[in-house]
Design a protein around this motif. Structure first.
Motif, PDB file in Angstrom:
ATOM      1  N   MET A   1       0.839  -1.196   0.000  1.00 36.78           N
ATOM      2  CA  MET A   1       0.000   0.000   0.000  1.00 36.78           C
ATOM      3  C   MET A   1       0.878   1.253   0.000  1.00 36.78           C
ATOM      4  N   ASP A   2       0.629   2.139  -0.951  1.00 40.15           N
ATOM      5  CA  ASP A   2       1.336   3.408  -1.017  1.00 40.15           C
ATOM      6  C   ASP A   2       0.617   4.391  -0.089  1.00 40.15           C
ATOM      7  N   LYS A   3       1.137   4.530   1.118  1.00 40.39           N
ATOM      8  CA  LYS A   3       0.483   5.376   2.120  1.00 40.39           C
ATOM      9  C   LYS A   3       0.501   6.845   1.715  1.00 40.39           C
ATOM     10  N   LEU A   4       1.543   7.254   0.992  1.00 37.88           N
ATOM     11  CA  LEU A   4       1.637   8.657   0.598  1.00 37.88           C
ATOM     12  C   LEU A   4       0.481   9.058  -0.314  1.00 37.88           C
ATOM     13  N   SER A   5       0.118   8.190  -1.255  1.00 36.89           N
ATOM     14  CA  SER A   5      -0.998   8.490  -2.156  1.00 36.89           C
ATOM     15  C   SER A   5      -2.303   8.594  -1.374  1.00 36.89           C
ATOM     16  N   LEU A   6      -2.499   7.656  -0.461  1.00 33.97           N
ATOM     17  CA  LEU A   6      -3.732   7.656   0.334  1.00 33.97           C
ATOM     18  C   LEU A   6      -3.813   8.891   1.212  1.00 33.97           C
ATOM     19  N   ILE A   7      -2.697   9.212   1.867  1.00 32.27           N
ATOM     20  CA  ILE A   7      -2.672  10.393   2.738  1.00 32.27           C
ATOM     21  C   ILE A   7      -2.899  11.654   1.922  1.00 32.27           C
ATOM     22  N   GLY A   8      -2.287  11.724   0.749  1.00 32.19           N
ATOM     23  CA  GLY A   8      -2.451  12.894  -0.100  1.00 32.19           C
ATOM     24  C   GLY A   8      -3.898  13.116  -0.509  1.00 32.19           C
ATOM     25  N   LEU A   9      -4.577  12.033  -0.902  1.00 35.53           N
ATOM     26  CA  LEU A   9      -5.985  12.153  -1.307  1.00 35.53           C
ATOM     27  C   LEU A   9      -6.854  12.592  -0.137  1.00 35.53           C
ATOM     28  N   ILE A  10      -6.635  11.980   1.029  1.00 38.50           N
ATOM     29  CA  ILE A  10      -7.422  12.333   2.220  1.00 38.50           C
ATOM     30  C   ILE A  10      -7.157  13.775   2.622  1.00 38.50           C
ATOM     31  N   LEU A  11      -5.874  14.184   2.569  1.00 36.80           N
ATOM     32  CA  LEU A  11      -5.520  15.553   2.943  1.00 36.80           C
ATOM     33  C   LEU A  11      -6.174  16.567   2.015  1.00 36.80           C
ATOM     34  N   ALA A  12      -6.155  16.300   0.713  1.00 43.61           N
ATOM     35  CA  ALA A  12      -6.732  17.235  -0.245  1.00 43.61           C
ATOM     36  C   ALA A  12      -8.239  17.402  -0.025  1.00 43.61           C
ATOM     37  N   LEU A  13      -8.937  16.283   0.080  1.00 46.12           N
ATOM     38  CA  LEU A  13     -10.388  16.348   0.281  1.00 46.12           C
ATOM     39  C   LEU A  13     -10.732  16.909   1.653  1.00 46.12           C
ATOM     40  N   GLY A  14      -9.957  16.496   2.657  1.00 47.70           N
ATOM     41  CA  GLY A  14     -10.219  16.959   4.014  1.00 47.70           C
ATOM     42  C   GLY A  14      -9.998  18.454   4.164  1.00 47.70           C
ATOM     43  N   ALA A  15      -8.947  18.981   3.530  1.00 47.39           N
ATOM     44  CA  ALA A  15      -8.660  20.404   3.623  1.00 47.39           C
ATOM     45  C   ALA A  15      -9.775  21.234   2.995  1.00 47.39           C
TER      46      ALA A  15
END
Length: 254
Positions: A1-15
């Motif tokens: 699992m590429d955690k960076l991609s997942l974190i990036g998507l969550i961060l973008a939508l969450g922000a």
């Protein structure tokens, strides 16, 4: 699992959701099914119109690489080539047949098969280069499907906005219907721009990076197989292939 991609998507939508909430907005108000249908359906339809079926199917297959990319261990690849070389020097090329049959990498299997068949150096190199070039273009064409979708989505969003305004004008004397049309207009634009810049274009770029890493690994394998054909020792092959490790670090930025 590429955690960076997942974190990036969550961060973008969450922000975006958090910023909208802090301004007093209600996140649920951003959900509009008609606008979503217009943008998603229009974008998907447009890219299907421009794509060939094998390319479109391939793009769906490799989407998982964004979050679960295949791993290409350069050090392990070098050790594998050294093992093949030692086996060939001790037992002959025919002893490599077992590796060709059991390896999970079709590219490596083809290279070993050509080596076993006694293919001449230049023909071996040319064949592997052509195979690599075709594989790269096939995968990059699939990645460009998401790039194309990222280009279409904002335009489709504007189209949805115009349709929403047309709907709103038809109910200019009915405030409730007018509001629904205006909401669709603005949200269609948001969906188009957001989908392109928060998902589709990043997905295309991430896939291109994964593809180039795969190509670099296969270049290492090809170079190792050609070196075996020319009779180089495992030590010399290792020294030659270590350059690919440095190249990977440079291209990856670490």
């Amino acid at each position: 699992m590429d955690k960076l991609s997942l974190i990036g998507l969550i961060l973008a939508l969450g922000a975006i959701a958090l910023g909208y909430s802090l301004e007093g907005g209600v996140v649920s108000a951003l959900i509009n099914v008609p606008a979503l249908i217009i943008v998603l359906g229009g974008t998907l339809g447009a890219v299907m119109l421009q794509s060939q079926l094998p390319t479109f199917k391939k793009s769906l297959e490799i989407f998982k690489w964004v979050f679960t990319p295949p791993s290409y261990d350069m050090e392990a690849g070098i050790e594998q080539v050294k093992e093949w070389t030692s086996t060939a020097r001790q037992k002959g090329y025919l002893a490599l047949e077992e590796y060709a049959l059991t390896t999970q990498d079709p590219y490596a299997a083809k290279g070993l098969s050509l080596l076993i068949d006694g293919t001449q150096e230049q023909r071996l190199r040319d064949t592997l280069d052509i195979e690599l070039t075709l594989e790269r273009e096939r995968l990059l064409d699939a990645a460009r499907v998401y790039e194309a979708m990222g280009g279409y989505a904002p335009t489709i969003g504007i189209l949805g906005a115009v349709l929403g305004l047309i709907q709103a004008m038809a109910y200019i004397t009915e405030p409730q219907q007018l509001g629904a049309g205006v909401a669709t207009a603005f949200l269609a634009t948001i969906y188009g721009v957001g989908l392109a810049n928060l998902l589709l274009l990043p997905v295309a770029n991430k896939l291109k990076q994964v593809i180039e890493e795969k190509m670099l690994y296969h270049e290492l394998i090809a170079e190792g197989i050609v070196a075996m054909q020319t009779g180089e020792t495992p030590a010399n092959i290792e020294l030659k292939l270590e350059a690919y490790i440095a190249e990977r670090h440079v291209s990856s930025g670490y």
